[in-house]
Structure formats: C-alpha cells, structure tokens
Design a protein around this motif. Structure first.
Motif, PDB file in Angstrom:
ATOM      1  N   ALA A  77      -1.149   7.721 -15.799  1.00  0.00           N
ATOM      2  CA  ALA A  77      -1.219   6.305 -15.427  1.00  0.00           C
ATOM      3  C   ALA A  77      -1.179   6.091 -13.924  1.00  0.00           C
ATOM      4  O   ALA A  77      -1.849   5.199 -13.392  1.00  0.00           O
ATOM      5  CB  ALA A  77      -0.075   5.536 -16.099  1.00  0.00           C
ATOM      6  N   SER A  78      -0.390   6.904 -13.227  1.00  0.00           N
ATOM      7  CA  SER A  78      -0.161   6.652 -11.801  1.00  0.00           C
ATOM      8  C   SER A  78      -1.100   7.421 -10.874  1.00  0.00           C
ATOM      9  O   SER A  78      -1.093   7.185  -9.656  1.00  0.00           O
ATOM     10  CB  SER A  78       1.291   7.000 -11.440  1.00  0.00           C
ATOM     11  N   ILE A  79      -1.916   8.308 -11.426  1.00  0.00           N
ATOM     12  CA  ILE A  79      -2.760   9.126 -10.563  1.00  0.00           C
ATOM     13  C   ILE A  79      -3.921   8.346  -9.960  1.00  0.00           C
ATOM     14  O   ILE A  79      -4.409   8.666  -8.865  1.00  0.00           O
ATOM     15  CB  ILE A  79      -3.299  10.342 -11.343  1.00  0.00           C
ATOM     16  N   TRP A  80      -4.364   7.275 -10.632  1.00  0.00           N
ATOM     17  CA  TRP A  80      -5.590   6.603 -10.195  1.00  0.00           C
ATOM     18  C   TRP A  80      -5.468   5.916  -8.849  1.00  0.00           C
ATOM     19  O   TRP A  80      -6.395   6.029  -8.029  1.00  0.00           O
ATOM     20  CB  TRP A  80      -6.063   5.635 -11.280  1.00  0.00           C
ATOM     21  N   PRO A  81      -4.384   5.188  -8.549  1.00  0.00           N
ATOM     22  CA  PRO A  81      -4.294   4.629  -7.189  1.00  0.00           C
ATOM     23  C   PRO A  81      -4.325   5.707  -6.112  1.00  0.00           C
ATOM     24  O   PRO A  81      -4.878   5.497  -5.029  1.00  0.00           O
ATOM     25  CB  PRO A  81      -2.949   3.889  -7.196  1.00  0.00           C
ATOM     26  N   ILE A  82      -3.749   6.864  -6.419  1.00  0.00           N
ATOM     27  CA  ILE A  82      -3.727   7.952  -5.437  1.00  0.00           C
ATOM     28  C   ILE A  82      -5.118   8.533  -5.250  1.00  0.00           C
ATOM     29  O   ILE A  82      -5.572   8.744  -4.117  1.00  0.00           O
ATOM     30  CB  ILE A  82      -2.732   9.041  -5.874  1.00  0.00           C
ATOM     31  N   VAL A  83      -5.811   8.791  -6.341  1.00  0.00           N
ATOM     32  CA  VAL A  83      -7.155   9.377  -6.259  1.00  0.00           C
ATOM     33  C   VAL A  83      -8.095   8.460  -5.488  1.00  0.00           C
ATOM     34  O   VAL A  83      -8.791   8.897  -4.550  1.00  0.00           O
ATOM     35  CB  VAL A  83      -7.719   9.658  -7.667  1.00  0.00           C
ATOM     36  N   TYR A  84      -8.127   7.192  -5.864  1.00  0.00           N
ATOM     37  CA  TYR A  84      -9.116   6.289  -5.269  1.00  0.00           C
ATOM     38  C   TYR A  84      -8.761   5.916  -3.830  1.00  0.00           C
ATOM     39  O   TYR A  84      -9.668   5.766  -2.995  1.00  0.00           O
ATOM     40  CB  TYR A  84      -9.275   5.050  -6.143  1.00  0.00           C
ATOM     41  N   ASN A  85      -7.497   5.762  -3.517  1.00  0.00           N
ATOM     42  CA  ASN A  85      -7.129   5.484  -2.131  1.00  0.00           C
ATOM     43  C   ASN A  85      -7.326   6.707  -1.251  1.00  0.00           C
ATOM     44  O   ASN A  85      -7.725   6.573  -0.089  1.00  0.00           O
ATOM     45  CB  ASN A  85      -5.678   5.004  -2.059  1.00  0.00           C
ATOM     46  N   THR A  86      -7.057   7.889  -1.805  1.00  0.00           N
ATOM     47  CA  THR A  86      -7.313   9.113  -1.038  1.00  0.00           C
ATOM     48  C   THR A  86      -8.803   9.290  -0.799  1.00  0.00           C
ATOM     49  O   THR A  86      -9.237   9.674   0.295  1.00  0.00           O
ATOM     50  CB  THR A  86      -6.746  10.337  -1.774  1.00  0.00           C
ATOM     51  N   ARG A  87      -9.608   9.023  -1.813  1.00  0.00           N
ATOM     52  CA  ARG A  87     -11.055   9.120  -1.645  1.00  0.00           C
ATOM     53  C   ARG A  87     -11.544   8.170  -0.559  1.00  0.00           C
ATOM     54  O   ARG A  87     -12.373   8.544   0.284  1.00  0.00           O
ATOM     55  CB  ARG A  87     -11.780   8.821  -2.960  1.00  0.00           C
ATOM     56  N   TYR A  88     -11.011   6.949  -0.585  1.00  0.00           N
ATOM     57  CA  TYR A  88     -11.393   5.978   0.452  1.00  0.00           C
ATOM     58  C   TYR A  88     -10.999   6.485   1.836  1.00  0.00           C
ATOM     59  O   TYR A  88     -11.796   6.420   2.788  1.00  0.00           O
ATOM     60  CB  TYR A  88     -10.725   4.639   0.169  1.00  0.00           C
ATOM     61  N   GLY A  89      -9.764   6.974   1.963  1.00  0.00           N
ATOM     62  CA  GLY A  89      -9.309   7.471   3.262  1.00  0.00           C
ATOM     63  C   GLY A  89     -10.106   8.665   3.724  1.00  0.00           C
ATOM     64  O   GLY A  89     -10.453   8.773   4.915  1.00  0.00           O
ATOM     65  N   ALA A  90     -10.425   9.585   2.803  1.00  0.00           N
ATOM     66  CA  ALA A  90     -11.182  10.782   3.176  1.00  0.00           C
ATOM     67  C   ALA A  90     -12.602  10.439   3.597  1.00  0.00           C
ATOM     68  O   ALA A  90     -13.159  11.077   4.502  1.00  0.00           O
ATOM     69  CB  ALA A  90     -11.200  11.757   1.997  1.00  0.00           C
ATOM     70  N   ARG A  91     -13.199   9.445   2.957  1.00  0.00           N
ATOM     71  CA  ARG A  91     -14.565   9.064   3.291  1.00  0.00           C
ATOM     72  C   ARG A  91     -14.658   8.356   4.636  1.00  0.00           C
ATOM     73  O   ARG A  91     -15.720   8.379   5.276  1.00  0.00           O
ATOM     74  CB  ARG A  91     -15.126   8.143   2.211  1.00  0.00           C
ATOM     75  N   ASN A  92     -13.593   7.713   5.053  1.00  0.00           N
ATOM     76  CA  ASN A  92     -13.641   6.892   6.261  1.00  0.00           C
ATOM     77  C   ASN A  92     -12.994   7.553   7.474  1.00  0.00           C
ATOM     78  O   ASN A  92     -12.630   6.864   8.429  1.00  0.00           O
ATOM     79  CB  ASN A  92     -12.978   5.540   5.978  1.00  0.00           C
ATOM     80  N   ILE A  93     -12.821   8.870   7.420  1.00  0.00           N
ATOM     81  CA  ILE A  93     -12.323   9.591   8.592  1.00  0.00           C
ATOM     82  C   ILE A  93     -13.383   9.559   9.689  1.00  0.00           C
ATOM     83  O   ILE A  93     -14.573   9.770   9.428  1.00  0.00           O
ATOM     84  CB  ILE A  93     -11.980  11.045   8.212  1.00  0.00           C
ATOM     85  N   ASP A  94     -12.954   9.277  10.884  1.00  0.00           N
ATOM     86  CA  ASP A  94     -13.872   9.190  12.020  1.00  0.00           C
ATOM     87  C   ASP A  94     -14.613  10.514  12.197  1.00  0.00           C
ATOM     88  O   ASP A  94     -13.976  11.566  12.386  1.00  0.00           O
ATOM     89  CB  ASP A  94     -13.071   8.862  13.285  1.00  0.00           C
TER      90      ASP A  94
END
Length: 250
Positions: free
Chosen positions: A124-141
C-alpha cells in the motif's frame, strides 16, 4: 506544540458537542475526557504498551520494506526509459488495487502474523515512494550528470553523490505520504487479520462492550499517526535543508 494542543481541545469540544446533540450516542460513545483518562490509565498500567509496540514494529517493518524496494524501483523507471516502458504499465495497473482487498489472499499465502502485515503495508505504501522517486530522478539537472562525468565519477559514485541527493526532496515527499498510508494499513490489518497491535485491541474491547478502552485504542492510534507525521516531517526538513536554502537563494 501549541497548535497541537488547540487542535486536541477543538476536537474534544466538537466530540462532546455531538454527544450532547445526540449525533453520537451517549450510551455507546464515551465523553472525550473519559477517553483521555482511560488512555492514560491503560498506558500507565501497561495494558496498551504491548499493543502499541506491536503496531510500531509492524509499521516500521512495512515502511522500511516499501523504502528499500520503492526507491531503487523509482530510480530505475525514472532514469531508464527502457525500464519505464517495460514496467510502467504494470505499475499503473497494480497501483489502484486496494491493499485491504488483498487481505484474504495474503492470509492464505502468508498466514496470520507480521509477515502478512508487512507485505500488505509495503504494497500500500510503496506507490508514493515509487512515483515521487521517479519524478525526482527524471528531473535531475542534466548539468549535474554531465559535471559528474567530467570529473570522472563512476556510476556507483554518481548514484550516491549526485543522483540520490538531487532526487532526495522528491523521495522524502514520497516517504512522508507513504508513512501516513502505512499507519492506516497497519491498524486495518490488525483489525481484520491479526492477533496483535492496537487494531486487534480495539476490535476485541469493542466486541466485549468495553467502549472506553476501544476508544482509548483509537485515540492512541491517532496520536501515533500524528507523531509519525511530525517525525517524518522533521527528518525531511533535516535531510533537505540544503535544497530549501538553495531555493531561497534563487
């Protein structure tokens, strides 16, 4: 602290007001003061200590599992387009499944106990981590990545010294959201399919007609959620203070 005290007082006044108006049945729902006194008493004599400890243990194990799995998975689909193409649809299909609906399956496969709880909490709790991490990883300068390559950093060093710190604000947002979900799922799994914890305590005392103790367990669960949220926010502020300072400068 002052805001918390005010919030508790407001909730207490509303609670008692609803009892006076008859919205909450006075023969089933104890007064706010009674719930508080019962909670303090049950903590003092140790009745609620063990259930609280079991709940905290299950919560921490489930949240830790979601972080250990979710952060690498989020980085994988965030940094590698091939991985996102291969796993993205599967993640999108699994994400909407309510963890509570999986309780019967988890009980059959994993049995009753901590393993079943950890699996459901993590799911149940893994999804906020996966999707927020994906967002952060994609938007690294991209300039950070190019600069790390120019100075000769290995892939492992780049991941730990550049990519992870750059994505950390998004990761911590995911962890904060996941922690709230994990608290709820911990109590729910204890209510329906566990023999320990605050959820089980609330269920058994309610069935025995001891409403004062049942509501004391509910109050302690609410306090646990409040404490968890405050601690995660504090950790988030400590770990990402550099990011906030940089934003202020720009």
């Amino acid at each position: 602290m002052g805001r918390l005290v005010i919030t508790v007082l407001v909730i207490g006044v509303l609670w008692n007001g609803l009892r006076i108006l008859g919205v909450l049945p006075t023969d089933q729902v104890p007064a706010a003061g009674t719930v508080v006194r019962t909670t303090v008493s049950l903590l003092g004599d140790g009745t609620l200590v063990d259930p609280l400890g079991e709940t905290v243990r299950a919560f921490l194990a489930g949240l830790a599992a979601s972080v250990v799995i979710g952060v690498p998975l989020g980085f994988l689909v965030g940094r590698l387009q091939l991985a996102d193409d291969a796993l993205g649809l599967t993640l999108d299909l699994l994400r909407p499944i309510p963890a509570v609906a999986l309780v019967p399956v988890a009980v059959v496969v994993l049995g009753l106990g901590l393993t079943m709880q950890v699996a459901l909490i993590a799911f149940a709790s893994i999804w906020p981590i996966v999707y927020n991490t994906r967002y952060g990883a994609r938007n690294i300068d991209p300039l950070l990545v190019d600069a790390s390559r120019l100075v000769g950093l290995s892939r492992t060093a780049m991941a730990w010294r550049v990519l992870l710190p750059a994505a950390l604000p998004s990761i911590m947002t995911g962890v904060r959201l996941a922690a709230a979900v994990a608290v709820v799922l911990t109590i729910v799994t204890e209510l329906v399919a566990s023999g320990t914890g605050l959820g089980y305590f609330v269920s058994t005392t309610q069935q025995a007609g001891d409403n004062d103790s049942a509501f004391a367990g509910v109050l302690l669960a609410a306090l646990l959620g409040t404490v968890v949220n405050a601690l995660v926010r504090l950790m988030e502020q400590r770990l990402t203070s550099w990011h906030t300072h940089r934003q202020a400068l720009t």
